[in-house]
Design a protein around this motif. Structure first.
Motif, PDB file in Angstrom:
ATOM      1  N   ALA A  37       0.821  -1.206   0.000  1.00 21.03           N
ATOM      2  CA  ALA A  37       0.000   0.000   0.000  1.00 21.03           C
ATOM      3  C   ALA A  37       0.857   1.259   0.000  1.00 21.03           C
ATOM      4  CB  ALA A  37      -0.936  -0.003   1.203  1.00 21.03           C
ATOM      5  N   GLU A  38       1.993   1.209   0.698  1.00 20.73           N
ATOM      6  CA  GLU A  38       2.863   2.377   0.773  1.00 20.73           C
ATOM      7  C   GLU A  38       3.742   2.535  -0.463  1.00 20.73           C
ATOM      8  OE1 GLU A  38       5.050   1.763   4.327  1.00 20.73           O
ATOM      9  OE2 GLU A  38       3.400   2.337   5.677  1.00 20.73           O
ATOM     10  N   ASN A  39       3.990   1.431  -1.174  1.00 21.86           N
ATOM     11  CA  ASN A  39       4.844   1.467  -2.371  1.00 21.86           C
ATOM     12  C   ASN A  39       4.128   0.791  -3.539  1.00 21.86           C
ATOM     13  OD1 ASN A  39       7.628   2.369  -1.060  1.00 21.86           O
ATOM     14  ND2 ASN A  39       6.763   0.754   0.243  1.00 21.86           N
ATOM     15  N   PRO A  40       3.120   1.436  -4.103  1.00 22.11           N
ATOM     16  CA  PRO A  40       2.357   0.789  -5.188  1.00 22.11           C
ATOM     17  C   PRO A  40       3.184   0.545  -6.445  1.00 22.11           C
ATOM     18  CG  PRO A  40       1.741   3.107  -4.964  1.00 22.11           C
ATOM     19  CD  PRO A  40       2.608   2.778  -3.784  1.00 22.11           C
ATOM     20  N   ALA A  41       4.264   1.330  -6.637  1.00 21.29           N
ATOM     21  CA  ALA A  41       5.081   1.157  -7.836  1.00 21.29           C
ATOM     22  C   ALA A  41       5.904  -0.115  -7.797  1.00 21.29           C
ATOM     23  CB  ALA A  41       5.999   2.363  -8.030  1.00 21.29           C
ATOM     24  N   GLU A  42       6.013  -0.773  -6.637  1.00 22.53           N
ATOM     25  CA  GLU A  42       6.805  -1.981  -6.506  1.00 22.53           C
ATOM     26  C   GLU A  42       5.967  -3.241  -6.713  1.00 22.53           C
ATOM     27  OE1 GLU A  42       9.091  -2.166  -2.965  1.00 22.53           O
ATOM     28  OE2 GLU A  42      10.219  -0.330  -3.363  1.00 22.53           O
ATOM     29  N   TRP A  43       4.919  -3.141  -7.495  1.00 19.98           N
ATOM     30  CA  TRP A  43       4.104  -4.324  -7.805  1.00 19.98           C
ATOM     31  C   TRP A  43       4.864  -5.274  -8.736  1.00 19.98           C
ATOM     32  CZ3 TRP A  43       2.952  -5.416 -12.876  1.00 19.98           C
ATOM     33  CH2 TRP A  43       3.172  -4.385 -13.800  1.00 19.98           C
ATOM     34  N   ALA A  44       5.904  -4.742  -9.414  1.00 26.59           N
ATOM     35  CA  ALA A  44       6.708  -5.569 -10.316  1.00 26.59           C
ATOM     36  C   ALA A  44       8.105  -4.978 -10.418  1.00 26.59           C
ATOM     37  CB  ALA A  44       6.073  -5.665 -11.699  1.00 26.59           C
ATOM     38  N   GLY A  45       9.075  -5.861 -10.684  1.00 32.62           N
ATOM     39  CA  GLY A  45      10.450  -5.427 -10.873  1.00 32.62           C
ATOM     40  C   GLY A  45      10.837  -5.408 -12.332  1.00 32.62           C
ATOM     41  N   PHE A  46      12.136  -5.346 -12.578  1.00 34.11           N
ATOM     42  CA  PHE A  46      12.645  -5.225 -13.938  1.00 34.11           C
ATOM     43  C   PHE A  46      12.314  -6.460 -14.782  1.00 34.11           C
ATOM     44  CE2 PHE A  46      16.149  -5.961 -16.977  1.00 34.11           C
ATOM     45  CZ  PHE A  46      15.975  -4.830 -17.777  1.00 34.11           C
ATOM     46  N   VAL A  47      12.374  -7.640 -14.190  1.00 34.17           N
ATOM     47  CA  VAL A  47      12.124  -8.870 -14.937  1.00 34.17           C
ATOM     48  C   VAL A  47      10.685  -8.919 -15.440  1.00 34.17           C
ATOM     49  CG1 VAL A  47      12.017 -11.387 -14.766  1.00 34.17           C
ATOM     50  CG2 VAL A  47      13.915 -10.139 -13.713  1.00 34.17           C
ATOM     51  N   ILE A  48       9.748  -8.654 -14.561  1.00 36.85           N
ATOM     52  CA  ILE A  48       8.327  -8.698 -14.950  1.00 36.85           C
ATOM     53  C   ILE A  48       8.012  -7.615 -15.966  1.00 36.85           C
ATOM     54  CG2 ILE A  48       5.965  -8.488 -14.117  1.00 36.85           C
ATOM     55  CD1 ILE A  48       7.369 -11.076 -13.324  1.00 36.85           C
ATOM     56  N   ARG A  49       8.560  -6.431 -15.771  1.00 39.37           N
ATOM     57  CA  ARG A  49       8.286  -5.334 -16.723  1.00 39.37           C
ATOM     58  C   ARG A  49       8.881  -5.649 -18.097  1.00 39.37           C
ATOM     59  NH1 ARG A  49       6.424  -1.137 -13.542  1.00 39.37           N
ATOM     60  NH2 ARG A  49       7.109  -1.191 -11.376  1.00 39.37           N
ATOM     61  N   THR A  50      10.022  -6.325 -18.133  1.00 38.47           N
ATOM     62  CA  THR A  50      10.602  -6.700 -19.422  1.00 38.47           C
ATOM     63  C   THR A  50       9.730  -7.727 -20.132  1.00 38.47           C
ATOM     64  OG1 THR A  50      12.827  -6.298 -18.534  1.00 38.47           O
ATOM     65  CG2 THR A  50      12.657  -7.625 -20.528  1.00 38.47           C
ATOM     66  N   MET A  51       9.237  -8.696 -19.395  1.00 36.79           N
ATOM     67  CA  MET A  51       8.346  -9.688 -19.992  1.00 36.79           C
ATOM     68  C   MET A  51       7.076  -9.024 -20.522  1.00 36.79           C
ATOM     69  SD  MET A  51       6.610 -13.122 -18.298  1.00 36.79           S
ATOM     70  CE  MET A  51       5.540 -12.145 -17.229  1.00 36.79           C
ATOM     71  N   LEU A  52       6.545  -8.067 -19.785  1.00 37.56           N
ATOM     72  CA  LEU A  52       5.348  -7.369 -20.234  1.00 37.56           C
ATOM     73  C   LEU A  52       5.624  -6.546 -21.488  1.00 37.56           C
ATOM     74  CD1 LEU A  52       3.878  -6.180 -16.812  1.00 37.56           C
ATOM     75  CD2 LEU A  52       3.001  -7.991 -18.288  1.00 37.56           C
ATOM     76  N   LEU A  53       6.774  -5.889 -21.553  1.00 34.80           N
ATOM     77  CA  LEU A  53       7.116  -5.123 -22.754  1.00 34.80           C
ATOM     78  C   LEU A  53       7.172  -6.019 -23.991  1.00 34.80           C
ATOM     79  CD1 LEU A  53       9.870  -2.540 -21.690  1.00 34.80           C
ATOM     80  CD2 LEU A  53       7.587  -2.055 -22.572  1.00 34.80           C
ATOM     81  N   LEU A  54       7.753  -7.202 -23.830  1.00 34.72           N
ATOM     82  CA  LEU A  54       7.787  -8.142 -24.951  1.00 34.72           C
ATOM     83  C   LEU A  54       6.381  -8.569 -25.343  1.00 34.72           C
ATOM     84  CD1 LEU A  54       9.238 -10.002 -26.927  1.00 34.72           C
ATOM     85  CD2 LEU A  54       9.476 -11.670 -25.070  1.00 34.72           C
ATOM     86  N   LEU A  55       5.542  -8.803 -24.358  1.00 31.86           N
ATOM     87  CA  LEU A  55       4.154  -9.186 -24.640  1.00 31.86           C
ATOM     88  C   LEU A  55       3.409  -8.068 -25.351  1.00 31.86           C
ATOM     89  CD1 LEU A  55       1.802 -11.119 -24.373  1.00 31.86           C
ATOM     90  CD2 LEU A  55       1.479 -10.332 -22.017  1.00 31.86           C
ATOM     91  N   TYR A  56       3.623  -6.827 -24.914  1.00 35.14           N
ATOM     92  CA  TYR A  56       2.985  -5.684 -25.584  1.00 35.14           C
ATOM     93  C   TYR A  56       3.438  -5.592 -27.042  1.00 35.14           C
ATOM     94  CZ  TYR A  56       2.252  -4.137 -20.725  1.00 35.14           C
ATOM     95  OH  TYR A  56       1.910  -4.059 -19.398  1.00 35.14           O
ATOM     96  N   LEU A  57       4.752  -5.704 -27.254  1.00 36.58           N
ATOM     97  CA  LEU A  57       5.294  -5.501 -28.594  1.00 36.58           C
ATOM     98  C   LEU A  57       4.894  -6.608 -29.561  1.00 36.58           C
ATOM     99  CD1 LEU A  57       8.908  -4.090 -28.092  1.00 36.58           C
ATOM    100  CD2 LEU A  57       6.955  -2.971 -29.151  1.00 36.58           C
ATOM    101  N   VAL A  58       4.911  -7.856 -29.100  1.00 34.07           N
ATOM    102  CA  VAL A  58       4.571  -8.934 -30.011  1.00 34.07           C
ATOM    103  C   VAL A  58       3.092  -8.870 -30.386  1.00 34.07           C
ATOM    104  CG1 VAL A  58       3.969 -10.699 -28.285  1.00 34.07           C
ATOM    105  CG2 VAL A  58       4.976 -11.389 -30.454  1.00 34.07           C
ATOM    106  N   SER A  59       2.249  -8.396 -29.475  1.00 32.61           N
ATOM    107  CA  SER A  59       0.830  -8.216 -29.793  1.00 32.61           C
ATOM    108  C   SER A  59       0.631  -7.047 -30.742  1.00 32.61           C
ATOM    109  CB  SER A  59       0.022  -7.986 -28.509  1.00 32.61           C
ATOM    110  OG  SER A  59       0.149  -9.063 -27.622  1.00 32.61           O
TER     111      SER A  59
END
Length: 348
Positions: free
Chosen positions: A120-142
């Motif tokens: 609750a105090e750190n909402p930006a820490e829901w994901a780190g670099f690894v998860i964000r990289t995987m999401l970027l790849l998912l966004y781009l391939v779509s």
């Protein structure tokens, strides 16, 4: 559920009874079509009475004339009643660049278990670099391959081939993507995608993101097999089970959190935003013509429904391209030059 009148009495429903939207009606029709579409013989055959057996009906009921006429009538009545039939807002290149910048600015560290208070105090820490990289790849391939989100989530490492022409030049390196299935090609005949590097736009370079994710995935998995996009474990790790892929609900939740990271309201966006955004990117930025876009994305080879592509290109829900006061302004800054012809016109 969608109609204003009760189907049993024919009378208008009371104001207290909720009405489903036109989008819900489309999903209900699609569900029926999917159920009957499993039958290879009857899946694409309209609903009709059997010529030899009295009282027997065959085919797909969602393709019947009655249902088609009703859907057209329902859409007209919903629009007249003030309901806006709107698609998800298209993802644009500027937003992708913000997501790319934010991901690379995320410190690469191991996140341990987090308490509810810390979340609750750190909402930006829901994901780190690894998860964000995987999401970027998912966004781009779509986005680049014009895929539906469920098609992208089912991609495996066996569907990816890294190809090189032995010249060791970045421009000659490419990725070949062969999908095992597509909604529009349920019985095979899926053309592969050949993706090349985009050195001028690293935030839109699908080859670069495949390479980065290959390195990160190998650090966590002994053998690269199974799904490329894995289940999220904790805040910065993925499942090592090759069959444990990311679900649609998890993808949508991560996507919305990702947009909140860069201060973008996630409500207008949805899982279809990347397919629409990719169509607009190829047309407006890369200057592809309609036929090339349809051929690349696997749309309507016989062009029997040309209105579909315009729904992807134009929508009041998308971000405006230019302020109205600057349309005829001769001193407004020009766009980036086109890769193909080198033009720097205002419509680039």
């Amino acid at each position: 559920r969608c109609d204003e009148n009760d189907i049993w009495t024919g009378r208008a429903k009371a104001p207290s009874i909720p009405r489903a939207t036109y989008g819900t009606a489309q999903k209900m029709r699609a569900a029926v079509s999917h159920k009957f579409g499993r039958d290879h013989k009857l899946g694409t055959q309209p609903w009709s009475e059997h010529p030899t057996i009295t009282g027997k009906f065959i085919g797909n009921p969602s393709l019947s004339v009655t249902v088609s006429q009703y859907m057209v009538s329902l859409r007209r009545r919903k629009v007249r009643a003030g309901e806006a039939v709107t698609s998800a807002r298209a993802m644009d290149e500027a937003t992708m660049k913000h997501l790319w910048d934010f991901a690379w600015a995320t410190p690469c560290k191991e996140y341990g278990p987090m308490s509810r208070k810390r979340k609750a105090e750190n909402p930006a820490e829901w994901a780190g670099f690894v998860i964000r990289t995987m999401l970027l790849l998912l966004y781009l391939v779509s986005m680049i391959c014009l895929l539906r989100y469920d098609e992208a989530l089912r991609i495996t490492w066996a569907d990816i081939t890294f190809q090189d022409t032995a010249t060791f030049r970045p421009a000659d390196f490419r990725v070949k993507l062969e999908l095992p299935f597509r909604k529009t090609h349920q019985y095979g005949g899926i053309a592969p995608f050949y993706i090349y590097p985009d050195e001028e736009r690293p935030w839109m370079c699908l080859v670069r993101m495949f390479a980065v994710w290959w390195v990160l995935a190998r650090e966590r998995c002994e053998h690269l097999d199974g799904f490329i996009f894995r289940k999220k474990i904790g805040t910065n790790s993925i499942s090592v089970n090759p069959t444990d892929g990311m679900t649609s609900d998890a993808f949508l939740e991560c996507f919305r959190n990702n947009l909140l990271d860069i201060g973008v309201d996630p409500r207008p966006y949805g899982t279809h935003s990347f397919r629409r955004g990719g169509c607009q990117f190829l047309y407006k930025v890369c200057r592809w013509d309609f036929r090339d876009i349809c051929d690349w994305g696997g749309w309507a080879e016989n062009f029997d429904n040309p209105g579909t592509i315009f729904k992807y290109l134009l929508s009041w829900n998308d971000n405006p391209r230019e302020q109205r006061e600057h349309y005829m302004n001769p001193n407004r800054p020009r766009k980036d030059p086109c890769h193909a012809c080198g033009r720097t016109c205002h419509c680039a």
